[in-house]
Design an enzyme around this catalytic site. Structure first.
Site, PDB file in Angstrom:
ATOM      1  N   GLU A 143      37.920  28.262  36.648  1.00 47.97           N
ATOM      2  CA  GLU A 143      36.748  28.788  37.336  1.00 47.97           C
ATOM      3  C   GLU A 143      35.503  28.459  36.514  1.00 47.97           C
ATOM      4  OE1 GLU A 143      34.893  32.878  39.282  1.00 47.97           O
ATOM      5  OE2 GLU A 143      36.781  32.977  38.219  1.00 47.97           O
ATOM      6  N   MET A 285      40.286  35.722  32.815  1.00 46.61           N
ATOM      7  CA  MET A 285      40.339  35.031  34.096  1.00 46.61           C
ATOM      8  C   MET A 285      41.523  35.507  34.895  1.00 46.61           C
ATOM      9  SD  MET A 285      39.033  32.936  36.153  1.00 46.61           S
ATOM     10  CE  MET A 285      39.742  32.603  37.766  1.00 46.61           C
ATOM     11  N   HIS A 319      39.927  45.003  35.387  1.00 48.46           N
ATOM     12  CA  HIS A 319      39.087  44.114  36.197  1.00 48.46           C
ATOM     13  C   HIS A 319      39.888  42.917  36.696  1.00 48.46           C
ATOM     14  CE1 HIS A 319      35.185  42.146  37.243  1.00 48.46           C
ATOM     15  NE2 HIS A 319      35.873  41.040  37.000  1.00 48.46           N
ATOM     16  N   GLU A 320      40.609  42.255  35.798  1.00 47.95           N
ATOM     17  CA  GLU A 320      41.356  41.058  36.212  1.00 47.95           C
ATOM     18  C   GLU A 320      42.524  41.428  37.127  1.00 47.95           C
ATOM     19  OE1 GLU A 320      39.678  38.583  35.659  1.00 47.95           O
ATOM     20  OE2 GLU A 320      38.457  39.373  34.026  1.00 47.95           O
ATOM     21  N   HIS A 323      41.305  42.015  40.654  1.00 50.75           N
ATOM     22  CA  HIS A 323      41.001  40.762  41.343  1.00 50.75           C
ATOM     23  C   HIS A 323      42.176  40.266  42.187  1.00 50.75           C
ATOM     24  CE1 HIS A 323      37.042  39.302  40.551  1.00 50.75           C
ATOM     25  NE2 HIS A 323      37.154  39.226  39.247  1.00 50.75           N
ATOM     26  N   GLU A 342      33.152  39.437  42.513  1.00 55.05           N
ATOM     27  CA  GLU A 342      32.818  39.999  41.210  1.00 55.05           C
ATOM     28  C   GLU A 342      32.114  41.347  41.312  1.00 55.05           C
ATOM     29  OE1 GLU A 342      34.169  39.059  38.705  1.00 55.05           O
ATOM     30  OE2 GLU A 342      34.689  36.952  39.006  1.00 55.05           O
TER      31      GLU A 342
END
Length: 887
Positions: A143, A285, A319-320, A323, A342
């Site tokens: 990314e 990521m 957070h990851e 996702h 995001e």
């Protein structure tokens, strides 16, 4: 993806750069020009023959015409620094050509099998984008546009494909072979090599591809989902780091359970892998099923990580993981929609952390970050909406605006409709768009339909840049308070005219006269100017507004000093209480720095702040975590933003002097209380919330003592350092010592380095503490550290730990003779050929020149012009510098 937030003398070798300079004027990509890709790629087969210096990649793409796109006989496959060794279509030599870095294949029919063979050198990849080597292992970062550095491919987020991958390599060099999805097969070749095959059943864009090969070990513990499926969870690290992974694994399990409970999202593979990598441009990521992390956000134990580090690991792990649904199962149609994944995911990780650690303190921390990073962005030459309209280099839009303001915008929707209706809207979003490349509009429409709210005007938050300013006035009318609000959205580059936006504000009307607290209600300002009638609770009404920071705006009001003191001591909303103390300090410090306060006013303001601090220290109803928040003065960065409004320019030197003067005044007036607080907190040794709070206030008290009595602070800090059995206390003591000039400073810095010299993450702390210090010789110290044997330009963490930290040090960076500006500009020029993405992140610090006093402004602008004149800049740096000069 998580932005690396950790805060270079050039010892890197620009000749190691692995890509030719881009054209001087990179093209502008515009959102309005979006067109669907002419070809679908239902399946992708990748075959890797792995080597540190030579890796061969064979990619087989099954392609078919996209009925939703304009027909084309040409298939454009993006590349970056690649050479095709062979290209075949349906097993026969293909008709193809190069168009700049891209490979164009002519396809006559409706569906074909296209195979491309490329050969790359991961060891030469200093950009750390694509497939690269890191300390003997191979890993990827794709990314946003890194996959095109691995093989030719339609490297855009709206091309979704299922991936089957075969990896083969030396079994001694790469005993562990990891990829997305589930492992389907593995074996030995009998010649010292081995192989593994992986299949990801969920269609994904190329930016979510990941591969890791290396000598790793795993901390493993299964998670049982709400439906009873067992998921194998692994945290992969080097053997010597294994003991520091328990917190990361526990954080992952908490995240998985929380997402089931709060958002109804269950994990969808049999395997979830996290890998810690020491060379990484970002924080982490979210690649499907194989998250690649900066070691900073995985490794933690009390001896090497602070309480804040533990919180950061937990938050980034969450957070990851989140996702997986808000970013992977539903991805972005194009990069202009980046905040779709995001902003939403940042909100989700903030809500998770609130539930894990307490809402009040977490909310104050999040707003402090927003004001320190996003507010300056919104008021400078790089201002952009959370859904930008154009870019030259997409990596420049991984910004606090897209992430943090994006989260605040979605939080406003949640505030307006309530938790249950917001959940109905997100459920609808996940149901409607699962497996799709979606847009911000798709998300807004789902909330609109699921929650039953009209968001037509609210959409302006996605298209308008700038931080709204809300002016507050009030008048008593009988038994009600007439509250009149007026909003303005400042002019930003390319957007001279702004329309009013819906601004939800939680408010309450308290009575200072009777000490009564009013009932909270939500009002929504939709017009440029609007009045609201609120019930009075008694005489001397005091309005508590934007409670919980329901909107990312600047509130402008003229409250009497005694009203702010009342709110700081008594408001029942923790954020509003903290905010009142911040307003009290901001008004005083900006007035002092600008020279606009009369002597009597200055003394009265100082006394009021000291009184508010004294109340916080004496309030036994407060826990130490909240007490610590009430003891934090506004940052110099935020004071800069407040001071540089309208035609007024900020003077960083005056701001620093005013703030340090106030610290000294507080430290002197409250010496007994601060010493008692430090002693009391030092006696708390438990590793629980009370212990965490005690460690927090201990170091804050130490900093205030240092401003008033450096000799005593040096003695206390040295004692705290020696007694420390955890990194929080040890680092806090060393932070204070770094700003002092005495033998304790040098002794403890030497001890810290000797103790942790073999731990890269802690050595990063050692660099950062010195780069951020208030020491008068900080620039000389940074120059010396850049020559240290442990400093390198090739590791982003190390670059951030020294030079990015220094760029965030107002005292050193803004030295009046411009030496700080020159040093940062030198770093940009040296780093740009090696790692453009990291180099470009230094530019915004110089880009604020228009808002600063004329002498420093000329010096900052001069350094930007020097960078631009150097030529051969990367797209990343060129865009940042050109916009900083033009904006």
């Amino acid at each position: 993806m998580d932005i690396a937030t950790t805060p270079i003398t050039p010892d890197g070798n620009p000749e190691l750069a692995d890509a030719a300079p881009t054209p001087h004027e990179p093209p502008v990509i515009r959102r309005e020009d979006y067109q669907p890709f002419p070809w679908l790629v239902p399946t992708t087969q990748l075959d890797f023959r792995l080597g540190l210096e030579a890796t061969t990649v064979t990619a087989t793409l099954q392609v078919e015409r996209n009925p939703a796109a304009a027909a084309s006989r040409e298939l454009c496959l993006n590349g970056d620094s690649l050479t095709a060794q062979s290209v075949t279509v349906d097993g026969a030599p293909a008709e193809w050509r190069m168009d700049g870095p891209d490979l164009i294949v002519t396809l006559p029919g409706e569906a074909h099998s296209v195979t491309i063979v490329t050969r790359i050198d991961p060891s030469a990849n200093t950009q750390l984008m694509g497939l690269y080597a890191s300390n003997g292992m191979l890993c990827t970062q794709c990314e946003s546009e890194g996959f095109r550095r691995i093989t030719f491919f339609p490297d855009r987020p709206d091309v979704l494909s299922t991936y089957a991958v075969r990896m083969e390599g030396d079994a001694n060099l790469f005993p562990i072979l990891l990829c997305n999805g589930n492992r389907t097969n593995a074996g030995e070749n009998g010649d010292g090599t081995h192989w593994a095959e992986w299949h990801d059943p969920w269609p994904k864009p190329s930016y979510l591809f990941a591969l890791v090969a290396g000598d790793l070990v795993a901390n493993s513990k299964p998670f049982v989902t709400v439906s009873g499926r067992e998921v194998e969870c692994n945290v992969w690290v080097r053997a010597e780091d294994l003991t520091r992974t328990d917190h990361a694994l526990e954080s992952l399990h908490r995240s998985m359970k929380w997402d089931e409970d709060v958002f109804g999202r269950e994990y969808d593979l049999d395997l979830y892998n996290i890998v810690a990598v020491s060379d990484f441009n970002m924080g982490a990521m979210e690649n499907k099923g194989l998250n690649v992390f900066n070691t900073k956000y995985v490794l933690a134990d009390p001896d090497t990580a602070t309480d804040a580090d533990f919180d950061a690991v937990e938050g980034v792990i969450a957070h990851e993981y989140f996702h997986n649904w808000s970013g992977n199962r539903i991805t972005c149609r194009d990069w202009f929609q980046l905040s779709l994944k995001e902003g939403f995911t940042v909100l989700r990780d903030q809500l998770f952390s609130q539930d894990m650690r307490g809402e009040a303190v977490k909310r104050i921390e999040d707003v402090r970050i927003l004001r320190a990073a996003q507010f300056p962005e919104d008021s400078g030459p790089l201002a952009h909406p959370i859904r930008p309209d154009s870019y030259r280099e997409i990596s420049n839009f991984y910004t606090a605006t897209v992430y943090n303001k994006g989260a605040e915008v979605i939080r406003m929707m949640r505030s307006m409709v309530g938790v249950e209706r917001f959940r109905a809207g997100t459920d609808l979003y996940f149901d409607r768009h699962d497996g799709e490349a979606a847009t911000c509009e798709d998300f807004i429409k789902a909330i609109e339909d699921g929650a039953g709210i009209d968001l037509a005007q609210f959409r302006r938050w996605y298209s308008q840049a700038g931080t709204p300013r809300v002016t507050v006035s009030q008048a008593v009318e009988g038994d009600t308070l007439k509250l009149t609000l007026k909003q303005t959205v400042p002019v930003t580059p390319g957007q001279p005219d702004k329309l009013p936006m819906p601004i939800p504000l939680r408010v309450a009307v308290h009575s200072r006269g009777q000490g009564a607290l009013g009932e909270e209600q939500l009002i929504v300002l939709t017009d440029e100017e609007q009045s609201f009638s609120l019930p009075l609770t008694g005489p001397d009404p005091v309005v508590s507004i934007n409670r919980g920071f329901t909107a990312p705006v600047v509130i402008e009001r003229a409250l009497q000093r005694e009203d702010l003191v009342f709110l700081a001591a008594h408001d029942d909303d923790p954020f509003a209480r903290s905010e009142a103390l911040q307003e009290l300090a901001v008004s005083h410090l900006v007035g002092t720095a600008s020279g606009s306060l009369a002597a009597g006013e200055q003394a009265a303001g100082e006394a009021a702040i000291i009184g508010a601090f004294r109340s916080s220290l004496a309030d036994n109803a407060l826990d130490d975590a909240m007490r610590g928040e009430l003891m934090v003065l506004p940052s110099e960065t935020y004071l800069f933003e407040v001071m540089a409004t309208g035609d007024r320019k900020a003077d960083p030197g005056a701001i620093h002097t005013a703030r340090e003067g106030l610290k000294a005044a507080i430290g002197t007036a409250l010496a007994d209380e601060l010493n008692a607080l430090h002693a009391r907190a030092s006696a708390v040794t438990l590793d629980d919330p009370a212990g965490r709070g005690a460690r927090k206030v201990k170091t804050i008290a130490l900093g205030l003592i240092a401003a008033a009595d450096p000799a005593r602070a040096a003695h206390l800090a040295a004692a705290q350092y020696d007694a420390a059995d955890n990194m929080t206390d040890r680092q806090g003591a060393l932070m204070v010592l770094c700003g002092l000039d005495g033998p304790e400073r040098e002794a403890k810095l030497a001890d810290f380095y000797a103790r942790y010299r073999d731990n890269a993450l802690v050595v990063d702390k050692w660099f950062t503490l010195q780069a951020l210090s208030l020491h008068p010789d900080v620039i000389a110290h940074v120059r010396q550290l850049a020559e240290h044997p442990d400093f390198t330009m090739k590791n982003p963490n190390r670059v951030r730990s020294l030079h990015m930290a220094f760029a965030g040090n107002p005292k050193g960076f803004h030295k009046a003779d411009g030496e700080g500006y020159r040093m940062v500009a030198d770093v940009i020029l040296a780093l740009d050929p090696i790692n453009p993405q990291t180099a470009a992140r230094f530019v915004p610090a110089l880009g604020r020149w228009r808002r600063i006093e004329p002498g420093r402004a000329a010096l900052m602008k001069g350094e930007l012009e020097r960078i631009m004149a150097a030529g051969n800049l990367s797209r990343d740096t060129f865009e940042q510098v050109s916009r900083s000069l033009e904006g």
